[in-house]
Design an enzyme around this catalytic site. Structure first.
Site, PDB file in Angstrom:
ATOM      1  N   GLY A 130       9.965  55.736 -27.445  1.00 31.81           N
ATOM      2  CA  GLY A 130      10.193  57.042 -28.048  1.00 31.81           C
ATOM      3  C   GLY A 130      11.498  57.132 -28.817  1.00 31.81           C
ATOM      4  O   GLY A 130      11.616  57.933 -29.754  1.00 31.81           O
ATOM      5  N   ASP A 169      10.595  56.094 -32.213  1.00 31.65           N
ATOM      6  CA  ASP A 169       9.917  57.225 -32.869  1.00 31.65           C
ATOM      7  C   ASP A 169      10.940  58.168 -33.493  1.00 31.65           C
ATOM      8  O   ASP A 169      10.784  58.609 -34.640  1.00 31.65           O
ATOM      9  CB  ASP A 169       9.097  58.020 -31.846  1.00 31.65           C
ATOM     10  CG  ASP A 169       7.844  57.297 -31.388  1.00 31.65           C
ATOM     11  OD1 ASP A 169       7.105  56.797 -32.237  1.00 31.65           O
ATOM     12  OD2 ASP A 169       7.617  57.246 -30.171  1.00 31.65           O
ATOM     13  N   ASP A 185       2.131  56.958 -30.445  1.00 37.33           N
ATOM     14  CA  ASP A 185       1.487  58.106 -31.095  1.00 37.33           C
ATOM     15  C   ASP A 185       2.449  59.206 -31.535  1.00 37.33           C
ATOM     16  O   ASP A 185       2.021  60.311 -31.861  1.00 37.33           O
ATOM     17  CB  ASP A 185       0.417  58.709 -30.178  1.00 37.33           C
ATOM     18  CG  ASP A 185       0.949  59.127 -28.809  1.00 37.33           C
ATOM     19  OD1 ASP A 185       2.167  59.056 -28.591  1.00 37.33           O
ATOM     20  OD2 ASP A 185       0.128  59.528 -27.956  1.00 37.33           O
ATOM     21  N   GLU A 220       5.449  50.599 -26.585  1.00 34.25           N
ATOM     22  CA  GLU A 220       4.309  51.317 -26.032  1.00 34.25           C
ATOM     23  C   GLU A 220       3.180  50.422 -25.525  1.00 34.25           C
ATOM     24  O   GLU A 220       2.542  50.735 -24.517  1.00 34.25           O
ATOM     25  CB  GLU A 220       3.767  52.307 -27.072  1.00 34.25           C
ATOM     26  CG  GLU A 220       4.589  53.587 -27.199  1.00 34.25           C
ATOM     27  CD  GLU A 220       5.816  53.448 -28.082  1.00 34.25           C
ATOM     28  OE1 GLU A 220       6.492  54.460 -28.357  1.00 34.25           O
ATOM     29  OE2 GLU A 220       6.117  52.299 -28.500  1.00 34.25           O
ATOM     30  N   ILE A 253      10.160  57.280 -23.225  1.00 38.05           N
ATOM     31  CA  ILE A 253       9.625  58.444 -22.527  1.00 38.05           C
ATOM     32  C   ILE A 253       9.889  58.326 -21.035  1.00 38.05           C
ATOM     33  O   ILE A 253       9.847  57.232 -20.461  1.00 38.05           O
ATOM     34  CB  ILE A 253       8.115  58.613 -22.806  1.00 38.05           C
ATOM     35  CG1 ILE A 253       7.631  60.003 -22.374  1.00 38.05           C
ATOM     36  CG2 ILE A 253       7.306  57.503 -22.146  1.00 38.05           C
ATOM     37  CD1 ILE A 253       6.273  60.380 -22.926  1.00 38.05           C
TER      38      ILE A 253
END
Length: 277
Positions: A127, A130, A158, A150, A71
């Site tokens: 991310g 993810d 999340d 994270e 991110i």
């Protein structure tokens, strides 16, 4: 089809007659870090590719040196700053909506009917993990480096890694990777089952992934989208529920021109030609 209307993505067709399309995360100067624009654009791009009958398979990759470095810290800072600017209850409710919206961006990969293949080189961090765990197939180079990062940013991941990764690499391995945030190589990613194959370099990966993608694109699109959907839905089902689901699916789509063409081509010893979807 080439689309330059996106700030963070680029869509390219492999070749004029190919039904394989590249979807490239295109922020190389920022290591393809995930910005606010990205979270808006990825679902739109996937929806566009899904609706396009010329598209059979999507290959997701990153421009420049890395697949995705996680991110964008500017986005993280803005979320943190906004969190202190209003009444607490409303701030937290808005934050939940923002998280849910970002989760939906990643889930859009799974919801795309067409198979999405991740081709990873360089860093795939936070991310980025993810995103690839939501992809249908994953490949990487020997130089690729992964991290469920994270916890190093004081965040509980999340956007899907904690939910999807255990089903890919096993619960114990997922727990260890998520708690330690350690970096691991492409070779270890393959040993864990996160990727299906490791290539010597980026050029070899692009060639190998293109071959896999073209092979999938040449098969019945009804069978391909059905296989993807049944596998994804069956993850959350008991065995009998999964069998029931696929029986219902095939009762709807099995009796198709694709089936007739596949049987005819097999008997005539020729390559089948299926209608676009």
């Amino acid at each position: 089809m080439e689309d330059s209307n996106y700030k963070t993505l680029q869509i390219k067709r492999k070749s004029p007659n190919s039904r394989v399309f590249d979807l490239v995360i295109n922020r190389p100067s920022r290591g393809n870090a995930l910005s606010a624009d990205f979270f808006t654009e990825l679902p739109a791009a996937l929806s566009s590719l899904d609706r396009n009958p010329e598209v059979a398979v999507v290959v997701l990759s990153g421009a420049g040196k890395h697949f995705c470095t996680g991110i964008d810290l500017h986005l993280l800072n803005s979320i943190t700053h906004d969190a202190g600017s209003a009444e607490e209850g409303r701030t937290r409710e808005r934050l939940r909506r923002e998280i849910k919206s970002m989760q939906q961006t990643v889930t859009a990969v799974e919801e795309c009917r067409k198979p999405v293949i991740a081709a990873v080189h360089g860093a795939c961090i936070g991310g980025g993990v993810d995103i690839i765990t939501a992809c249908d197939l994953r490949y990487c180079t020997e130089q690729a480096e992964f991290s469920v990062k994270e916890v190093d940013l004081a965040i509980t991941a999340d956007l899907g890694t904690l939910q999807r990764l255990p089903g890919i690499v096993g619960f114990g391995n997922a727990m260890e990777l998520a708690l330690t945030a350690r970096h691991f190589s492409g070779s270890e990613a393959m040993r864990l089952g996160l990727v299906s194959r490791v290539f010597g370099d980026r050029a070899a990966m692009e060639k190998g992934v293109a071959e896999v993608a073209e092979g999938i694109a040449g098969r019945s699109p009804l069978a391909i989208i059905g296989t993807k959907r049944v596998l994804i839905e069956s993850r959350e089902m008991a065995l009998q529920q999964g069998l029931d689901y696929v029986a219902t699916w095939n009762s709807a789509v099995l009796l198709s021109d694709d089936l007739k063409e596949a049987v005819s081509a097999h008997l005539q010893k020729r390559k089948p030609l299926f209608a676009k979807l």
